[in-house]
Scaffold this active site. Structure first.
Site, PDB file in Angstrom:
ATOM      1  N   LYS A 192       0.845  -1.201   0.000  1.00  0.00           N
ATOM      2  CA  LYS A 192       0.000   0.000   0.000  1.00  0.00           C
ATOM      3  C   LYS A 192       0.880   1.251   0.000  1.00  0.00           C
ATOM      4  CE  LYS A 192      -1.818   2.780   3.040  1.00  0.00           C
ATOM      5  NZ  LYS A 192      -1.808   4.055   2.300  1.00  0.00           N
ATOM      6  N   GLU A 195      -1.678   7.458  -0.081  1.00  0.00           N
ATOM      7  CA  GLU A 195      -2.709   7.841  -1.056  1.00  0.00           C
ATOM      8  C   GLU A 195      -2.310   9.117  -1.796  1.00  0.00           C
ATOM      9  OE1 GLU A 195      -3.029   9.098   1.901  1.00  0.00           O
ATOM     10  OE2 GLU A 195      -3.810  11.097   1.459  1.00  0.00           O
ATOM     11  N   GLY A 245       7.276   5.228   7.842  1.00  0.00           N
ATOM     12  CA  GLY A 245       6.400   6.386   8.034  1.00  0.00           C
ATOM     13  C   GLY A 245       6.636   7.006   9.394  1.00  0.00           C
ATOM     14  N   CYS A 301      13.356  11.193   6.378  1.00  0.00           N
ATOM     15  CA  CYS A 301      13.622  10.633   7.702  1.00  0.00           C
ATOM     16  C   CYS A 301      15.073  10.874   8.094  1.00  0.00           C
ATOM     17  CB  CYS A 301      13.291   9.141   7.728  1.00  0.00           C
ATOM     18  SG  CYS A 301      14.156   8.197   6.487  1.00  0.00           S
TER      19      CYS A 301
HETATM   20  P1  NDP Z   1       2.111   8.199   8.181  1.00  0.00           P
HETATM   21  O1  NDP Z   1       2.924   7.455   9.130  1.00  0.00           O
HETATM   22  O2  NDP Z   1       0.782   8.691   8.615  1.00  0.00           O
HETATM   23  O3  NDP Z   1       1.867   7.370   6.835  1.00  0.00           O
HETATM   24  C1  NDP Z   1       2.744   6.399   6.285  1.00  0.00           C
HETATM   25  C2  NDP Z   1       1.943   5.283   5.627  1.00  0.00           C
HETATM   26  O4  NDP Z   1       1.166   4.592   6.612  1.00  0.00           O
HETATM   27  C3  NDP Z   1       0.940   5.779   4.591  1.00  0.00           C
HETATM   28  O5  NDP Z   1       0.841   4.842   3.543  1.00  0.00           O
HETATM   29  C4  NDP Z   1      -0.338   5.845   5.397  1.00  0.00           C
HETATM   30  O6  NDP Z   1      -1.499   5.818   4.613  1.00  0.00           O
HETATM   31  C5  NDP Z   1      -0.206   4.592   6.250  1.00  0.00           C
HETATM   32  N1  NDP Z   1      -1.028   4.594   7.449  1.00  0.00           N
HETATM   33  C6  NDP Z   1      -1.559   5.648   8.105  1.00  0.00           C
HETATM   34  N2  NDP Z   1      -2.267   5.224   9.186  1.00  0.00           N
HETATM   35  C7  NDP Z   1      -2.185   3.875   9.211  1.00  0.00           C
HETATM   36  C8  NDP Z   1      -2.690   2.845  10.068  1.00  0.00           C
HETATM   37  N3  NDP Z   1      -3.422   3.137  11.141  1.00  0.00           N
HETATM   38  N4  NDP Z   1      -2.390   1.567   9.793  1.00  0.00           N
HETATM   39  C9  NDP Z   1      -1.620   1.244   8.737  1.00  0.00           C
HETATM   40  N5  NDP Z   1      -1.131   2.164   7.874  1.00  0.00           N
HETATM   41  C10 NDP Z   1      -1.380   3.469   8.110  1.00  0.00           C
HETATM   42  O7  NDP Z   1       2.967   9.396   7.691  1.00  0.00           O
HETATM   43  P2  NDP Z   1       2.422  10.671   6.932  1.00  0.00           P
HETATM   44  O8  NDP Z   1       2.574  10.347   5.555  1.00  0.00           O
HETATM   45  O9  NDP Z   1       1.086  11.155   7.323  1.00  0.00           O
HETATM   46  O10 NDP Z   1       3.453  11.772   7.492  1.00  0.00           O
HETATM   47  C11 NDP Z   1       3.313  12.357   8.783  1.00  0.00           C
HETATM   48  C12 NDP Z   1       4.650  12.549   9.414  1.00  0.00           C
HETATM   49  O11 NDP Z   1       5.322  11.294   9.497  1.00  0.00           O
HETATM   50  C13 NDP Z   1       5.608  13.414   8.632  1.00  0.00           C
HETATM   51  O12 NDP Z   1       5.413  14.762   8.841  1.00  0.00           O
HETATM   52  C14 NDP Z   1       6.910  12.905   9.147  1.00  0.00           C
HETATM   53  O13 NDP Z   1       7.225  13.504  10.376  1.00  0.00           O
HETATM   54  C15 NDP Z   1       6.697  11.455   9.339  1.00  0.00           C
HETATM   55  N6  NDP Z   1       7.119  10.634   8.202  1.00  0.00           N
HETATM   56  C16 NDP Z   1       8.267   9.925   8.296  1.00  0.00           C
HETATM   57  C17 NDP Z   1       8.717   9.214   7.201  1.00  0.00           C
HETATM   58  C18 NDP Z   1       9.974   8.459   7.216  1.00  0.00           C
HETATM   59  O14 NDP Z   1      10.536   8.229   6.142  1.00  0.00           O
HETATM   60  N7  NDP Z   1      10.442   8.000   8.348  1.00  0.00           N
HETATM   61  C19 NDP Z   1       8.006   9.197   5.958  1.00  0.00           C
HETATM   62  C20 NDP Z   1       6.785   9.943   5.949  1.00  0.00           C
HETATM   63  C21 NDP Z   1       6.383  10.609   7.052  1.00  0.00           C
HETATM   64  P3  NDP Z   1      -2.232   7.161   4.098  1.00  0.00           P
HETATM   65  O15 NDP Z   1      -1.335   8.313   4.399  1.00  0.00           O
HETATM   66  O16 NDP Z   1      -2.398   6.901   2.666  1.00  0.00           O
HETATM   67  O17 NDP Z   1      -3.509   7.239   4.851  1.00  0.00           O
END
Ligand code: NDP
Length: 509
Positions: A192, A195, A245, A301
């Site tokens: 996944k 989005e 994430g 990250c």
């Molecule tokens: P998220 O952790 O929210 O999202 C990462 C992925 O997880 C996306 O595909 C998201 O889906 C999915 N996801 C969200 N909620 C769930 C859940 N409950 N169960 C399973 N999968 C889930 O990161 P964001 O993209 O919203 O970014 C927010 C913050 O996270 C950033 O500002 C940053 O600080 C950090 N981040 C860190 C990253 C890294 O590389 N370490 C990468 C990206 C973000 P969807 O978003 O499609 O709903």
């Protein structure tokens, strides 16, 4: 191929119509049962880039069931490493063939510069090649010292069905840090993407088919974390989750997975420091600091969002970084000379700005930037390169992931103090040290609480070298042999050999 036409560099331009994306389940492209779709608007150019089927529990369940069936019948998990490697190598070739198309979609959805997207797509192909080499060279242990009539083997077996959940900041790159390694091990997958950036992940399905990957081995479901990601986390037929994430979502995933003791590999946030000693090559260090914080607009990250500079050189060094940061080419992501592009969403831009405003209110000094940026012809979803001093380690801007082009500057007097400041974080992803004295570098590297330590460089990565975080930056490792090993179960086979009896237990004869 249907959607994935090869386009040349000369044809790179804003696409005239959105790409249509569907789920890829059990070898077929399907819409959502309820017909739901979501659209991604380009953060830099404004038009709709992609229109994607928006999945629900039904699609996630179907994908997991297809992956389970494919795993159990051995169509991929029980073929030879040589056969698996052949498919992965073909995927690598196809990725390279389609670099321009993939890079354009990546840029249009994420806002990152086109030259960077090209580099990431090409780098991703290298992961597929390296994973192919691992598929053929994995082995376990044998024990031939257990006595005349005993021999034992420790076998590595693919762990099973793996859920791969990826974020928006490096969509194709992070996909390629997971998928080829899971496939090389013989696992089957459900993927996944975020989005916000689904295109390149959805389009890889066409490359997998062209390369000969059997149906059901890799399934792709588009949609939100809730309910697609959460179903991929809780479903009883999933054996492992590999997630990149935020730390907050990583913790939720870990909690849900614990209910059925699924294996979890997490690559989460970071607040990565670079420590600069006076005897370093300061020109090189300043350039690495500018690169470390502004690359991918800091939405990384591995962003080096904190520097810890020896107080004797702090003023001069900060001035160098300010000067270099002024020269970084922020701008239109489709211009091949652009180094830094757009912020992923308006909300995220507001969040970045909030950190800066709060720090200023607490007495910080903004040496450069500190506000949104408008770029001619491509709108206002940009942020100025920003450098902030007069901070203390406890402030939110120093402790939390800003995920923007915002550098916090701290100072130190002694090596011990530098290490203490570097480790004063809930995160432990990466850290860097700059000094011409190898003893200083090694002393720092040994004591830094970080999964990766760079000495006199920043963010150099290789498929061969494991990546991942300590503390709240994650669990497990990605890429390299260690990352590959995450996708295995270990099975010990203990064999009695020869004609001798093991001796009766009952009656003690
Ligand atoms: P998220 O952790 O929210 O999202 C990462 C992925 O997880 C996306 O595909 C998201 O889906 C999915 N996801 C969200 N909620 C769930 C859940 N409950 N169960 C399973 N999968 C889930 O990161 P964001 O993209 O919203 O970014 C927010 C913050 O996270 C950033 O500002 C940053 O600080 C950090 N981040 C860190 C990253 C890294 O590389 N370490 C990468 C990206 C973000 P969807 O978003 O499609 O709903």
């Amino acid at each position: 191929m249907k959607d994935l036409n090869v386009i040349t560099e000369a044809e790179i331009a804003v696409p005239t119509h959105p790409v249509e994306l569907r789920h890829f389940i059990d070898g077929a492209w399907v819409d959502s049962a309820d017909g739901a779709v979501s659209e991604r608007v380009s953060p830099s150019h404004g038009g709709v880039v992609s229109r994607a089927a928006q999945g629900g529990e039904a699609e996630a369940n179907a994908a997991i069931e297809a992956a389970r069936k494919a795993f159990n019948d051995g169509r991929w998990s029980r073929i030879s490493g040589k056969e698996r490697a052949a498919v992965l190598l073909k995927v690598a070739d196809l990725i390279e063939e389609h670099t321009e198309r993939l890079a354009l979609l990546e840029t249009m959805e994420s806002g990152k510069p086109i030259s960077q997207s090209r580099g990431e797509v090409e780098g991703a192909a290298d992961h597929w090649r390296y994973a192919a080499s691992l598929a053929r060279t994995t082995y376990g242990d044998s024990h031939n010292t257990l006595g005349e009539d005993m021999v034992a083997m420790v076998l590595k077996e693919p762990i099973g069905v793996v859920s791969l959940i990826t974020p928006w900041n490096f969509p194709f790159w992070i996909l390629s840090q997971k998928l080829p390694y899971a496939l090389a091990a013989g696992c089957t997958c459900v993927v996944k993407p975020s989005e916000m950036t689904p295109s390149t992940t959805a389009l890889i399905a066409e490359l997998l088919v062209a390369a000969g990957l059997p149906a059901g081995v890799c399934n792709i479901v588009l949609g939100y974390g809730l309910p697609v990601g959460s179903t991929m986390t809780s479903h009883p037929e999933v054996d492992m989750i590999s997630f990149t994430g935020s730390t907050a979502v990583g913790k939720k995933i870990s909690e849900i997975a614990a209910a059925s003791l699924k294996k979890v590999a997490l690559e989460l946030g970071g607040k990565n420091p670079q420590v600069i000693f006076p005897d370093a090559d300061l020109e090189d260090a300043a350039d690495a600091v500018a690169f470390g914080v502004h690359f991918n607009v800091g939405q990384c990250c591995n962003s080096s969002s904190r520097i810890i500079v020896h107080e004797d050189i702090a003023e001069e060094f900060t001035a160098r970084v300010v000067e270099l940061s002024r020269q970084v080419a922020f701008g239109n992501p489709l211009n091949p000379d652009t180094q830094v592009g757009a912020i992923v969403t308006e909300d995220h831009q507001v969040k970045i700005d909030g950190y800066v405003t709060e720090a200023v209110a607490e007495g910080a000094d903004v040496k450069l930037g500190g506000a949104a940026l408008s770029v001619d012809g491509v709108g206002e979803q940009f942020y100025q390169p920003t450098i902030i001093t007069k901070l203390t380690s406890s402030m939110r801007i120093v402790q939390e992931e800003v995920f923007g082009p915002v550098l916090s500057v701290l100072t130190f007097k002694t090596l011990d103090e530098a290490i203490e400041l570097a480790n004063d974080s809930i995160y432990g992803l990466s850290a860097g040290v700059w000094s011409s004295d190898v003893h200083t570098c090694l002393a720092f590297a040994r004591r830094a609480e970080a999964g990766t330590v760079w000495t006199n460089t920043w963010m150099d990565g290789f498929p061969e070298v494991a990546f991942g975080g300590m503390k709240q930056s994650g669990q497990g490792r990605e890429i390299g042999r260690y990352g590959f090993e995450e996708f295995f179960e270990v099975k010990s086979v203990v064999m009695r050999v020869g004609k001798g009896s093991r001796g009766a237990w009952v009656g003690g004869k």
